[in-house]
Write a protein that holds these residues in place. Sequence first.
Motif, PDB file in Angstrom:
ATOM      1  N   GLY A 188       0.848  -1.264  -0.059  1.00  0.00           N
ATOM      2  CA  GLY A 188      -0.206  -0.019   0.010  1.00  0.00           C
ATOM      3  C   GLY A 188       0.828   1.341  -0.125  1.00  0.00           C
ATOM      4  N   GLY A 189       2.000   1.238  -0.653  1.00  0.00           N
ATOM      5  CA  GLY A 189       2.998   2.145  -0.652  1.00  0.00           C
ATOM      6  C   GLY A 189       3.615   2.506   0.487  1.00  0.00           C
ATOM      7  N   ASP A 190       3.542   1.717   1.588  1.00  0.00           N
ATOM      8  CA  ASP A 190       4.449   1.814   2.738  1.00  0.00           C
ATOM      9  C   ASP A 190       5.393   0.461   2.728  1.00  0.00           C
ATOM     10  N   PHE A 191       6.660   0.685   3.556  1.00  0.00           N
ATOM     11  CA  PHE A 191       7.660  -0.258   3.272  1.00  0.00           C
ATOM     12  C   PHE A 191       7.907  -0.830   4.749  1.00  0.00           C
ATOM     13  N   TYR A 192       7.999  -2.104   4.616  1.00  0.00           N
ATOM     14  CA  TYR A 192       8.206  -3.266   5.878  1.00  0.00           C
ATOM     15  C   TYR A 192       9.669  -4.141   5.479  1.00  0.00           C
ATOM     16  N   PHE A 193       9.964  -4.773   6.515  1.00  0.00           N
ATOM     17  CA  PHE A 193      10.838  -5.865   6.348  1.00  0.00           C
ATOM     18  C   PHE A 193      10.175  -7.307   5.960  1.00  0.00           C
ATOM     19  N   PHE A 194       8.892  -7.782   6.695  1.00  0.00           N
ATOM     20  CA  PHE A 194       8.074  -8.905   6.598  1.00  0.00           C
ATOM     21  C   PHE A 194       6.644  -8.502   6.295  1.00  0.00           C
ATOM     22  N   SER A 195       6.160  -9.490   5.952  1.00  0.00           N
ATOM     23  CA  SER A 195       4.597  -9.425   6.289  1.00  0.00           C
ATOM     24  C   SER A 195       4.078 -10.645   6.907  1.00  0.00           C
ATOM     25  N   ILE A 196       3.092 -10.679   7.813  1.00  0.00           N
ATOM     26  CA  ILE A 196       2.829 -11.957   8.594  1.00  0.00           C
ATOM     27  C   ILE A 196       1.243 -11.932   8.298  1.00  0.00           C
ATOM     28  N   ASP A 197       0.528 -12.864   7.772  1.00  0.00           N
ATOM     29  CA  ASP A 197      -0.802 -12.894   7.802  1.00  0.00           C
ATOM     30  C   ASP A 197      -1.574 -14.482   7.863  1.00  0.00           C
ATOM     31  N   ILE A 198      -2.568 -14.587   7.951  1.00  0.00           N
ATOM     32  CA  ILE A 198      -3.361 -15.856   7.916  1.00  0.00           C
ATOM     33  C   ILE A 198      -3.702 -16.214   6.314  1.00  0.00           C
ATOM     34  N   LYS A 199      -3.337 -17.241   6.109  1.00  0.00           N
ATOM     35  CA  LYS A 199      -3.461 -18.049   4.723  1.00  0.00           C
ATOM     36  C   LYS A 199      -4.343 -19.202   4.736  1.00  0.00           C
ATOM     37  N   GLU A 200      -5.394 -18.797   3.980  1.00  0.00           N
ATOM     38  CA  GLU A 200      -6.403 -20.005   3.831  1.00  0.00           C
ATOM     39  C   GLU A 200      -5.571 -21.279   3.055  1.00  0.00           C
ATOM     40  N   THR A 201      -5.680 -22.276   3.427  1.00  0.00           N
ATOM     41  CA  THR A 201      -5.469 -23.691   2.957  1.00  0.00           C
ATOM     42  C   THR A 201      -6.515 -24.822   2.648  1.00  0.00           C
ATOM     43  N   GLY A 202      -6.271 -25.590   2.065  1.00  0.00           N
ATOM     44  CA  GLY A 202      -7.292 -26.552   1.733  1.00  0.00           C
ATOM     45  C   GLY A 202      -8.030 -27.293   3.115  1.00  0.00           C
ATOM     46  N   GLN A 203      -7.012 -27.514   3.965  1.00  0.00           N
ATOM     47  CA  GLN A 203      -7.509 -27.996   5.357  1.00  0.00           C
ATOM     48  C   GLN A 203      -7.801 -26.898   6.326  1.00  0.00           C
ATOM     49  N   GLY A 204      -7.749 -25.680   6.187  1.00  0.00           N
ATOM     50  CA  GLY A 204      -8.128 -24.586   7.092  1.00  0.00           C
ATOM     51  C   GLY A 204      -7.293 -23.578   6.808  1.00  0.00           C
ATOM     52  N   THR A 205      -6.346 -22.950   8.019  1.00  0.00           N
ATOM     53  CA  THR A 205      -5.666 -21.743   7.952  1.00  0.00           C
ATOM     54  C   THR A 205      -4.286 -22.048   8.426  1.00  0.00           C
ATOM     55  N   GLU A 206      -3.275 -21.170   7.946  1.00  0.00           N
ATOM     56  CA  GLU A 206      -2.075 -21.342   8.784  1.00  0.00           C
ATOM     57  C   GLU A 206      -1.459 -19.994   8.653  1.00  0.00           C
ATOM     58  N   VAL A 207      -0.260 -19.725   9.369  1.00  0.00           N
ATOM     59  CA  VAL A 207       0.128 -18.413   9.593  1.00  0.00           C
ATOM     60  C   VAL A 207       1.339 -18.388   8.428  1.00  0.00           C
ATOM     61  N   ARG A 208       1.396 -17.199   7.590  1.00  0.00           N
ATOM     62  CA  ARG A 208       2.574 -17.259   6.402  1.00  0.00           C
ATOM     63  C   ARG A 208       3.262 -15.917   6.969  1.00  0.00           C
ATOM     64  N   ILE A 209       4.598 -16.405   6.724  1.00  0.00           N
ATOM     65  CA  ILE A 209       5.597 -15.188   6.966  1.00  0.00           C
ATOM     66  C   ILE A 209       6.105 -14.873   5.354  1.00  0.00           C
ATOM     67  N   TYR A 210       6.311 -13.621   5.174  1.00  0.00           N
ATOM     68  CA  TYR A 210       6.811 -13.463   3.761  1.00  0.00           C
ATOM     69  C   TYR A 210       7.818 -12.163   3.905  1.00  0.00           C
ATOM     70  N   PRO A 211       8.997 -12.382   3.290  1.00  0.00           N
ATOM     71  CA  PRO A 211       9.632 -13.527   3.035  1.00  0.00           C
ATOM     72  C   PRO A 211       9.835 -14.543   4.084  1.00  0.00           C
ATOM     73  N   GLU A 212       9.799 -15.660   4.015  1.00  0.00           N
ATOM     74  CA  GLU A 212      10.078 -16.451   5.107  1.00  0.00           C
ATOM     75  C   GLU A 212      11.595 -16.889   5.378  1.00  0.00           C
ATOM     76  N   PRO A 213      12.383 -16.552   6.292  1.00  0.00           N
ATOM     77  CA  PRO A 213      13.570 -17.004   6.903  1.00  0.00           C
ATOM     78  C   PRO A 213      13.753 -18.537   6.581  1.00  0.00           C
ATOM     79  N   PHE A 214      14.881 -18.769   5.973  1.00  0.00           N
ATOM     80  CA  PHE A 214      15.265 -20.154   5.629  1.00  0.00           C
ATOM     81  C   PHE A 214      15.998 -20.711   6.883  1.00  0.00           C
ATOM     82  N   LEU A 215      15.213 -20.950   7.915  1.00  0.00           N
ATOM     83  CA  LEU A 215      15.748 -21.473   9.202  1.00  0.00           C
ATOM     84  C   LEU A 215      14.850 -22.574   9.973  1.00  0.00           C
ATOM     85  N   PRO A 216      15.097 -23.699   9.459  1.00  0.00           N
ATOM     86  CA  PRO A 216      14.501 -24.704   9.722  1.00  0.00           C
ATOM     87  C   PRO A 216      14.749 -25.066  11.314  1.00  0.00           C
ATOM     88  N   LEU A 217      13.481 -25.020  12.125  1.00  0.00           N
ATOM     89  CA  LEU A 217      13.921 -25.108  13.706  1.00  0.00           C
ATOM     90  C   LEU A 217      13.311 -26.644  14.166  1.00  0.00           C
TER      91      LEU A 217
END
Length: 200
Positions: free
Chosen positions: A171-200
């Motif tokens: 929307g014309g503003d700038f951030y480092f990341f976004s976090i939102d709720i994403k709809e999936t076929g089985q329900g919802t999940e949290v989406r981080i974008y860009p997602e750090p490539f850090l498997p925990l």
Amino acid sequence: MGKKMCLLVCLVFLSALLLVSCAAGIFQGTTDTLTEKANGLIEKLKAAIGSITSLDIPTPESSPVEYKEWTQGFLEGASSMIYIPPDDFNQIVGDEKLRYIFCAFVLSFFKPATVTSIEIKDVTEYPDTKYVPFILSDKPNFVENTYFLSLKCTTQDGTETAVQWPMISVGGDFYFFSIDIKETGQGTEVRIYPEPFLPL
């Protein structure tokens, strides 16, 4: 006839030169604006680095209540650097994926020593940027553009490190990341974008 032809050639040349100059000015203006926006975010990041008193965080497995409280404070404190759709905030608080952003933050700016100086060397729009430690395959529709900041960081002991850090526009503003709720076929999940490539 010769003078008219010469005049016509000169006019065409001057017109082309004017167009090139305008285009260069527009491009330079865009670059300058991006750098200014990036500098504003980096100043917020530096303030966040200076305010951190502990790198230890509760874990959702062993301390779920404390972890939820920590995530709420973390998201509220980072609200000017992380975009979250207002309707998604309460669902995101307490999600274990939030550790990914914090761990990326710690590894980039506290290891091997705390960063005390950050200089922006370049701002590159994705996909022109290569070899970044982030997953970029699931961009939300509300994210307009993705950029990467090439940073030169200097630590307390004088060590210089290179860091690639994301920047997005929403929307014309700038951030480092976004976090939102994403709809999936089985329900919802949290989406981080860009997602750090850090498997925990």
